[in-house]
Design a protein around this motif. Structure first.
Motif, PDB file in Angstrom:
ATOM      1  N   ASP A   1     -42.734  30.605  -6.732  1.00  0.00           N
ATOM      2  CA  ASP A   1     -42.923  29.882  -5.472  1.00  0.00           C
ATOM      3  C   ASP A   1     -44.301  29.255  -5.360  1.00  0.00           C
ATOM      4  OD1 ASP A   1     -40.688  30.925  -3.048  1.00  0.00           O
ATOM      5  OD2 ASP A   1     -40.633  31.713  -5.067  1.00  0.00           O
TER       6      ASP A   1
ATOM      7  N   SER B   1     -44.397  25.628  -6.050  1.00  0.00           N
ATOM      8  CA  SER B   1     -43.629  24.687  -5.231  1.00  0.00           C
ATOM      9  C   SER B   1     -44.547  23.962  -4.255  1.00  0.00           C
ATOM     10  CB  SER B   1     -42.537  25.431  -4.458  1.00  0.00           C
ATOM     11  OG  SER B   1     -43.102  26.155  -3.381  1.00  0.00           O
TER      12      SER B   1
ATOM     13  N   SER C   1     -43.884  23.732  -1.061  1.00  0.00           N
ATOM     14  CA  SER C   1     -43.420  24.168   0.254  1.00  0.00           C
ATOM     15  C   SER C   1     -44.530  24.045   1.288  1.00  0.00           C
ATOM     16  CB  SER C   1     -42.947  25.624   0.183  1.00  0.00           C
ATOM     17  OG  SER C   1     -42.688  26.128   1.478  1.00  0.00           O
TER      18      SER C   1
ATOM     19  N   GLU D   1     -44.239  25.690   4.096  1.00  0.00           N
ATOM     20  CA  GLU D   1     -44.088  26.895   4.919  1.00  0.00           C
ATOM     21  C   GLU D   1     -45.374  27.706   4.940  1.00  0.00           C
ATOM     22  OE1 GLU D   1     -41.265  30.910   5.127  1.00  0.00           O
ATOM     23  OE2 GLU D   1     -40.790  29.282   3.729  1.00  0.00           O
TER      24      GLU D   1
END
Length: 478
Positions: free
Chosen positions: A106, A109, A111, A113
């Protein structure tokens, strides 16, 4: 965590162990993240973005090396650890298990978030201390406690009649970290240390403390040493392996203290700089005079530099080896610029002048069994002990004791430097093994801040006025 099938490739063993741990402890992991990483990047976004890029570059480099060295045993161990981390991630984020030789972590990534994936931040807890210095992390205006705490106390104690050898560690950390776990991993890699037990935290693969016992009957611990030489931080690069991963490779594969040192020193990241102590209990013979070599080694690390030495003769002569966040080897002291720090700030920062070193020298003789070893490692009578006195108002500090309780220092006190003052930091545990317990990879552990004669730590009397998260913890630590 027990892997039963020895036919599984290393990376599959790692992924399976990680996935099962992530699934079984997800709620605890969530609480630990909430306690220790809430709003981590608020007010310091530029620093976090720089750190994120460094972590991504580092992970990409390690993956590249793994893919280019698929037949290399060392890189297979690194792969095992990264796939174990991937397994924890997949389980934590409610993904179905994916047994593919792909490290799509992750942290790579885009992201939005989070700025930095929190599970990776948990793994990097120790390494982050030196990355903060490298990237000059600013103080966070809304956080009351900004110190980069990294202190611990440790002791190896040989009884004078050689009837036993004790090995103990006390973690000093924020009280927000007191959700603890005692873990045991049993892999089927065919290595001497494929089974190991350690003190740890929800979601972390390495001990962090560190305190580990392995099936090779090695006992491993460390306390952090602080690098004051900023020039050395230039050698902290992404083309290295972080400490939390190197420890895993070393403890799984090493059968001797020298092997552990050789493996750990490879691809030195220069982060989580510690004094490591490794004891080979295979060399200990109860009641017998031992040879003057290969029982205990000490290693100290800085960026670009490691120094190690067989300290068996020293242990046999003095009967103890203390470890209290001060570099021992002159080469390391000079490289980290300890002499300048001592000159500018005082003898408290030196190896020989540190109060805990003096307490260990005075009190190690009182250790005769497990109970007395625990008493020494939990000891703190800072208002009465002359070695805890300082040029402070009031004239003493809990930080000078073996197991500190800096929540008991005076909030309005006057201290010559921050370490001695009121803070969200204490000795949050004790772990002890000996020549009998290590045979079954066991150790005695007590969680929570020390007390007796000090007051019991109680969140109902929160000294931090609600500013230290502690979700999931008991209120009263007796």
């Amino acid at each position: 965590m027990d892997i039963k099938k020895d036919s599984l490739e290393f990376w599959k063993q790692g992924y399976a162990a990680g996935y099962l741990e992530g699934k079984a402890t997800r709620d605890l992991i969530a609480l630990h993240i909430r306690n220790t990483l809430s709003n981590h990047c608020d007010g310091i976004m530029k620093y976090c973005q720089t750190l994120r890029q460094f972590i991504r570059d580092n992970v990409k480099w390690m993956i590249q090396q793994i893919m280019q060295n698929k037949e290399d045993q060392y890189w297979n161990q690194i792969a095992l650890t990264l796939f174990q981390f991937k397994g924890i991630q997949d389980a934590y984020y409610h993904r179905k298990p994916r047994l593919k030789f792909e490290l799509d972590l992750d942290v790579l990534s885009d992201s939005e978030e989070y700025v930095i994936e929190p599970l990776m931040m948990l793994q990097l807890h120790g390494d982050l201390k030196d990355l903060r210095y490298k990237f000059k992390k600013p103080k966070v205006p809304h956080k009351l406690f900004n110190k980069n705490n990294g202190h611990c106390s440790a002791l190896v104690k040989l009884l004078p009649d050689h009837s036993d050898l004790f090995f103990a560690h006390v973690t000093w950390m924020s009280y927000s970290t007191m959700l603890r776990m005692q873990k045991k991993y049993k892999f089927k890699t065919g290595n001497a240390g494929q089974t190991y037990a350690f003190s740890g935290y929800p979601g972390t693969i390495s001990s962090i403390d560190d305190f580990i016992v392995t099936s090779a009957r090695l006992a491993i611990l460390e306390t952090t040493i602080t690098n004051h030489n900023e020039t050395l931080n230039n050698y902290i690069t992404p083309q290295t392996i972080p400490s939390w991963i190197r420890t895993q490779a070393a403890q799984r594969t090493a059968s001797t203290v020298k092997e552990w040192i050789d493996i750990f020193a490879k691809h030195n990241s220069g982060t989580y700089n510690n004094q490591w102590v490794i004891v080979d209990y295979k060399k200990f013979k109860s009641g017998q005079r031992m040879q003057d070599s290969e029982l205990i080694y000490v290693l100290e690390q800085l960026p670009l530099i490691t120094e190690h030495r067989d300290m068996t003769g020293h242990l046999l002569n003095s009967t103890y080896w203390p470890n209290y966040n001060r570099a021992y080897f002159p080469k390391i002291q000079i490289a980290m610029d300890m002499p300048t720090t001592v000159k500018n700030k005082g003898d408290w920062f030196s190896h020989d002048g540190a109060p805990r070193g003096k307490i260990f020298a005075r009190d190690h003789k009182n250790v005769v069994d497990m109970d007395s070893m625990i008493r020494l490692m939990r000891s703190n009578n800072f208002k009465e002990d002359p070695l805890c006195r300082c040029n402070c108002t009031p004239p003493y500090s809990s930080d000078n004791a073996i197991s500190c309780r800096n929540d008991l220092n005076d909030k309005n006190g006057i201290y010559p430097f921050d370490d001695l003052g009121f803070d969200d930091q204490g000795g949050t545990d004790v772990k002890v093994t000996n020549s009998h317990l290590i045979k079954s990879l066991q150790f005695t552990a007590i969680a929570g801040p020390t007390h007796d004669p000090l007051p019991v730590f109680d969140w109902n009397n929160d000294p931090f006025d609600g500013n230290v998260p502690h979700f999931g913890q008991p209120s009263r630590w007796t």
